[in-house]
Design a protein around this motif. Structure first.
Motif, PDB file in Angstrom:
ATOM      1  N   ALA A  45     -78.490  29.264  19.904  1.00  0.00           N
ATOM      2  CA  ALA A  45     -78.536  30.708  19.666  1.00  0.00           C
ATOM      3  C   ALA A  45     -79.051  31.445  20.903  1.00  0.00           C
ATOM      4  CB  ALA A  45     -79.434  31.002  18.465  1.00  0.00           C
ATOM      5  N   TYR A  46     -78.935  32.765  20.891  1.00  0.00           N
ATOM      6  CA  TYR A  46     -79.452  33.566  22.007  1.00  0.00           C
ATOM      7  C   TYR A  46     -80.948  33.336  22.188  1.00  0.00           C
ATOM      8  CZ  TYR A  46     -75.022  36.061  21.991  1.00  0.00           C
ATOM      9  OH  TYR A  46     -73.701  36.380  22.048  1.00  0.00           O
ATOM     10  N   LEU A  47     -81.663  33.185  21.083  1.00  0.00           N
ATOM     11  CA  LEU A  47     -83.062  32.783  21.127  1.00  0.00           C
ATOM     12  C   LEU A  47     -83.092  31.358  20.576  1.00  0.00           C
ATOM     13  CD1 LEU A  47     -85.950  33.856  21.777  1.00  0.00           C
ATOM     14  CD2 LEU A  47     -86.222  34.061  19.312  1.00  0.00           C
ATOM     15  N   ALA A  48     -83.138  30.391  21.483  1.00  0.00           N
ATOM     16  CA  ALA A  48     -83.055  28.987  21.087  1.00  0.00           C
ATOM     17  C   ALA A  48     -84.411  28.469  20.639  1.00  0.00           C
ATOM     18  CB  ALA A  48     -82.527  28.143  22.249  1.00  0.00           C
ATOM     19  N   LEU A  49     -84.431  27.762  19.516  1.00  0.00           N
ATOM     20  CA  LEU A  49     -85.630  27.127  18.991  1.00  0.00           C
ATOM     21  C   LEU A  49     -85.361  25.630  18.941  1.00  0.00           C
ATOM     22  CD1 LEU A  49     -86.204  29.519  15.957  1.00  0.00           C
ATOM     23  CD2 LEU A  49     -87.275  29.650  18.208  1.00  0.00           C
ATOM     24  N   GLU A  50     -86.198  24.857  19.647  1.00  0.00           N
ATOM     25  CA  GLU A  50     -85.985  23.418  19.708  1.00  0.00           C
ATOM     26  C   GLU A  50     -87.285  22.666  19.459  1.00  0.00           C
ATOM     27  OE1 GLU A  50     -82.759  22.194  22.688  1.00  0.00           O
ATOM     28  OE2 GLU A  50     -83.825  23.845  23.673  1.00  0.00           O
ATOM     29  N   SER A  51     -87.177  21.563  18.756  1.00  0.00           N
ATOM     30  CA  SER A  51     -88.325  20.708  18.488  1.00  0.00           C
ATOM     31  C   SER A  51     -88.790  20.062  19.783  1.00  0.00           C
ATOM     32  CB  SER A  51     -87.929  19.624  17.482  1.00  0.00           C
ATOM     33  OG  SER A  51     -88.989  18.732  17.297  1.00  0.00           O
ATOM     34  N   SER A  52     -90.115  19.961  19.935  1.00  0.00           N
ATOM     35  CA  SER A  52     -90.646  19.301  21.133  1.00  0.00           C
ATOM     36  C   SER A  52     -91.804  18.381  20.788  1.00  0.00           C
ATOM     37  CB  SER A  52     -91.067  20.352  22.176  1.00  0.00           C
ATOM     38  OG  SER A  52     -92.053  21.208  21.656  1.00  0.00           O
ATOM     39  N   SER A  53     -91.972  18.057  19.490  1.00  0.00           N
ATOM     40  CA  SER A  53     -93.038  17.142  19.096  1.00  0.00           C
ATOM     41  C   SER A  53     -92.704  16.533  17.738  1.00  0.00           C
ATOM     42  CB  SER A  53     -94.379  17.884  19.012  1.00  0.00           C
ATOM     43  OG  SER A  53     -94.457  18.622  17.812  1.00  0.00           O
ATOM     44  N   SER A  54     -93.563  15.619  17.300  1.00  0.00           N
ATOM     45  CA  SER A  54     -93.364  15.015  15.979  1.00  0.00           C
ATOM     46  C   SER A  54     -93.764  15.974  14.862  1.00  0.00           C
ATOM     47  CB  SER A  54     -94.188  13.725  15.878  1.00  0.00           C
ATOM     48  OG  SER A  54     -95.567  14.018  16.003  1.00  0.00           O
ATOM     49  N   HIS A  55     -94.273  17.148  15.192  1.00  0.00           N
ATOM     50  CA  HIS A  55     -94.681  18.136  14.200  1.00  0.00           C
ATOM     51  C   HIS A  55     -93.596  19.160  13.908  1.00  0.00           C
ATOM     52  CE1 HIS A  55     -98.656  16.482  14.187  1.00  0.00           C
ATOM     53  NE2 HIS A  55     -98.719  16.602  15.492  1.00  0.00           N
ATOM     54  N   SER A  56     -92.405  18.943  14.413  1.00  0.00           N
ATOM     55  CA  SER A  56     -91.271  19.808  14.108  1.00  0.00           C
ATOM     56  C   SER A  56     -90.012  18.958  14.183  1.00  0.00           C
ATOM     57  CB  SER A  56     -91.189  20.981  15.088  1.00  0.00           C
ATOM     58  OG  SER A  56     -90.997  20.523  16.406  1.00  0.00           O
ATOM     59  N   GLU A  57     -88.977  19.434  13.531  1.00  0.00           N
ATOM     60  CA  GLU A  57     -87.707  18.716  13.547  1.00  0.00           C
ATOM     61  C   GLU A  57     -86.582  19.699  13.279  1.00  0.00           C
ATOM     62  OE1 GLU A  57     -88.180  15.867  10.404  1.00  0.00           O
ATOM     63  OE2 GLU A  57     -87.634  17.291   8.853  1.00  0.00           O
ATOM     64  N   VAL A  58     -85.380  19.295  13.613  1.00  0.00           N
ATOM     65  CA  VAL A  58     -84.198  20.091  13.331  1.00  0.00           C
ATOM     66  C   VAL A  58     -83.583  19.531  12.057  1.00  0.00           C
ATOM     67  CG1 VAL A  58     -81.926  20.794  14.158  1.00  0.00           C
ATOM     68  CG2 VAL A  58     -83.840  20.624  15.763  1.00  0.00           C
ATOM     69  N   ASP A  59     -83.343  20.403  11.065  1.00  0.00           N
ATOM     70  CA  ASP A  59     -82.784  19.930   9.797  1.00  0.00           C
ATOM     71  C   ASP A  59     -81.280  19.688   9.944  1.00  0.00           C
ATOM     72  OD1 ASP A  59     -81.392  22.348   9.420  1.00  0.00           O
ATOM     73  OD2 ASP A  59     -82.774  23.098   7.922  1.00  0.00           O
ATOM     74  N   PRO A  60     -80.640  19.109   8.928  1.00  0.00           N
ATOM     75  CA  PRO A  60     -79.197  18.811   9.020  1.00  0.00           C
ATOM     76  C   PRO A  60     -78.315  20.036   9.251  1.00  0.00           C
ATOM     77  CG  PRO A  60     -80.175  17.610   7.196  1.00  0.00           C
ATOM     78  CD  PRO A  60     -81.223  18.553   7.708  1.00  0.00           C
ATOM     79  N   ASN A  61     -78.825  21.230   8.959  1.00  0.00           N
ATOM     80  CA  ASN A  61     -78.064  22.457   9.192  1.00  0.00           C
ATOM     81  C   ASN A  61     -78.274  23.032  10.586  1.00  0.00           C
ATOM     82  OD1 ASN A  61     -76.974  22.518   6.554  1.00  0.00           O
ATOM     83  ND2 ASN A  61     -78.901  23.347   5.786  1.00  0.00           N
ATOM     84  N   GLY A  62     -79.021  22.316  11.443  1.00  0.00           N
ATOM     85  CA  GLY A  62     -79.249  22.782  12.806  1.00  0.00           C
ATOM     86  C   GLY A  62     -80.366  23.787  12.932  1.00  0.00           C
ATOM     87  N   ARG A  63     -81.184  23.951  11.885  1.00  0.00           N
ATOM     88  CA  ARG A  63     -82.289  24.898  11.914  1.00  0.00           C
ATOM     89  C   ARG A  63     -83.590  24.161  12.182  1.00  0.00           C
ATOM     90  NH1 ARG A  63     -80.272  27.471   6.456  1.00  0.00           N
ATOM     91  NH2 ARG A  63     -80.787  25.351   5.934  1.00  0.00           N
ATOM     92  N   LEU A  64     -84.439  24.793  12.975  1.00  0.00           N
ATOM     93  CA  LEU A  64     -85.735  24.204  13.306  1.00  0.00           C
ATOM     94  C   LEU A  64     -86.669  24.317  12.116  1.00  0.00           C
ATOM     95  CD1 LEU A  64     -87.630  23.004  15.494  1.00  0.00           C
ATOM     96  CD2 LEU A  64     -88.371  25.346  15.919  1.00  0.00           C
ATOM     97  N   LYS A  65     -87.218  23.189  11.720  1.00  0.00           N
ATOM     98  CA  LYS A  65     -88.275  23.170  10.717  1.00  0.00           C
ATOM     99  C   LYS A  65     -89.541  23.202  11.543  1.00  0.00           C
ATOM    100  CE  LYS A  65     -89.163  20.660   6.505  1.00  0.00           C
ATOM    101  NZ  LYS A  65     -88.848  19.430   5.780  1.00  0.00           N
ATOM    102  N   ILE A  66     -90.134  24.385  11.638  1.00  0.00           N
ATOM    103  CA  ILE A  66     -91.204  24.623  12.593  1.00  0.00           C
ATOM    104  C   ILE A  66     -92.391  23.715  12.361  1.00  0.00           C
ATOM    105  CG2 ILE A  66     -92.908  26.313  13.386  1.00  0.00           C
ATOM    106  CD1 ILE A  66     -90.810  28.441  13.034  1.00  0.00           C
ATOM    107  N   PHE A  67     -92.765  23.489  11.111  1.00  0.00           N
ATOM    108  CA  PHE A  67     -93.960  22.702  10.885  1.00  0.00           C
ATOM    109  C   PHE A  67     -93.899  22.055   9.525  1.00  0.00           C
ATOM    110  CE2 PHE A  67     -97.754  21.571  12.871  1.00  0.00           C
ATOM    111  CZ  PHE A  67     -98.741  21.417  11.917  1.00  0.00           C
ATOM    112  N   ASP A  68     -94.231  20.808   9.449  1.00  0.00           N
ATOM    113  CA  ASP A  68     -94.283  20.098   8.182  1.00  0.00           C
ATOM    114  C   ASP A  68     -95.549  19.265   8.189  1.00  0.00           C
ATOM    115  OD1 ASP A  68     -93.911  18.769   5.849  1.00  0.00           O
ATOM    116  OD2 ASP A  68     -92.076  17.761   6.440  1.00  0.00           O
ATOM    117  N   ILE A  69     -96.603  19.800   7.586  1.00  0.00           N
ATOM    118  CA  ILE A  69     -97.874  19.075   7.567  1.00  0.00           C
ATOM    119  C   ILE A  69     -97.788  17.885   6.637  1.00  0.00           C
ATOM    120  CG2 ILE A  69    -100.309  19.226   6.920  1.00  0.00           C
ATOM    121  CD1 ILE A  69    -100.225  22.144   7.747  1.00  0.00           C
ATOM    122  N   ASN A  70     -97.210  18.097   5.458  1.00  0.00           N
ATOM    123  CA  ASN A  70     -97.106  17.005   4.498  1.00  0.00           C
ATOM    124  C   ASN A  70     -96.048  16.015   4.960  1.00  0.00           C
ATOM    125  OD1 ASN A  70     -98.935  18.268   2.776  1.00  0.00           O
ATOM    126  ND2 ASN A  70     -97.323  19.502   1.877  1.00  0.00           N
ATOM    127  N   GLY A  71     -96.364  14.772   4.896  1.00  0.00           N
ATOM    128  CA  GLY A  71     -95.383  13.744   5.223  1.00  0.00           C
ATOM    129  C   GLY A  71     -95.346  13.341   6.680  1.00  0.00           C
TER     130      GLY A  71
END
Length: 188
Positions: A45-71
């Motif tokens: 996207a024009y404003l790109a969001l990308e995971s850079s640690s084990s505390h974030s991930e990209v979901d199957p729809n290509g969206r950044l899951k910014i933070f997931d404390i549980n799990g």
């Protein structure tokens, strides 16, 4: 010959009418047009969001899951945040301005999470190196020039949580954040 006079007369009448009516300004218009917009994954996207640690991930729809404390289980065996604690997670994700203008980046919708009368957590994002300045649009916004990438961290302050004997907690929270990139600085 009469036809030629008629055509000249009609032409003169049309020109005179246009001059009498005015400049062609209008009060209202309604026009239906088609619009095409192509959606891109967060990384493209024009404003790109990308995971850079084990505390974030990209979901199957290509969206950044910014933070997931549980799990999240880290390499040392930890499995989440404890109660009555403060955490700074540097470098959770990166933001790249792939547009043509300088923008001011901030995240809304985070803040204090409660369960009944219990305050569970206070959460905000910050620019790496500026842990005490929430990028929430009120306290701060990060200026990102075109073509520039910035590293973003996440702050979590937990309240009093009940932990079960098996290590699970009855208190949990989920939040949805809204990412903003504006030309004008919202803190001014």
């Amino acid at each position: 010959m009469h036809r030629r006079k008629f055509v000249i007369g009609v032409g003169s009448l049309a020109a005179g009418s246009a001059a009498a009516i005015g400049t062609g300004a209008f009060d209202s218009v309604e026009a239906e047009r088609t619009v095409t917009a192509e959606l891109a994954d967060d990384a493209d996207a024009y404003l790109a969001l990308e995971s850079s640690s084990s505390h974030s991930e990209v979901d199957p729809n290509g969206r950044l899951k910014i933070f997931d404390i549980n799990g999240i289980t880290n390499d040392g065996g930890g499995h989440g945040v404890g109660g009555n604690s403060e955490y700074h997670f540097d470098g959770v994700f990166e933001v790249t301005n792939q547009g043509t203008d300088t923008v001011h980046f901030y995240v809304g919708g985070l803040g204090t999470f409660v369960n009944g009368n219990d305050e569970l957590a206070n959460v905000y994002v910050y620019e790496d190196g500026a842990r005490d300045t929430p990028l929430d649009g009120d306290a701060g916004a990060l200026q990102i020039d075109s073509g520039t990438t910035e590293s973003i961290g996440v702050y979590v302050e937990t309240g009093d949580v009940d932990v079960e004997p098996d290590g699970s907690t009855t208190n949990s929270y989920n939040g949805t954040a809204t990412v903003y990139a504006e030309i004008d600085d919202p803190t001014n």
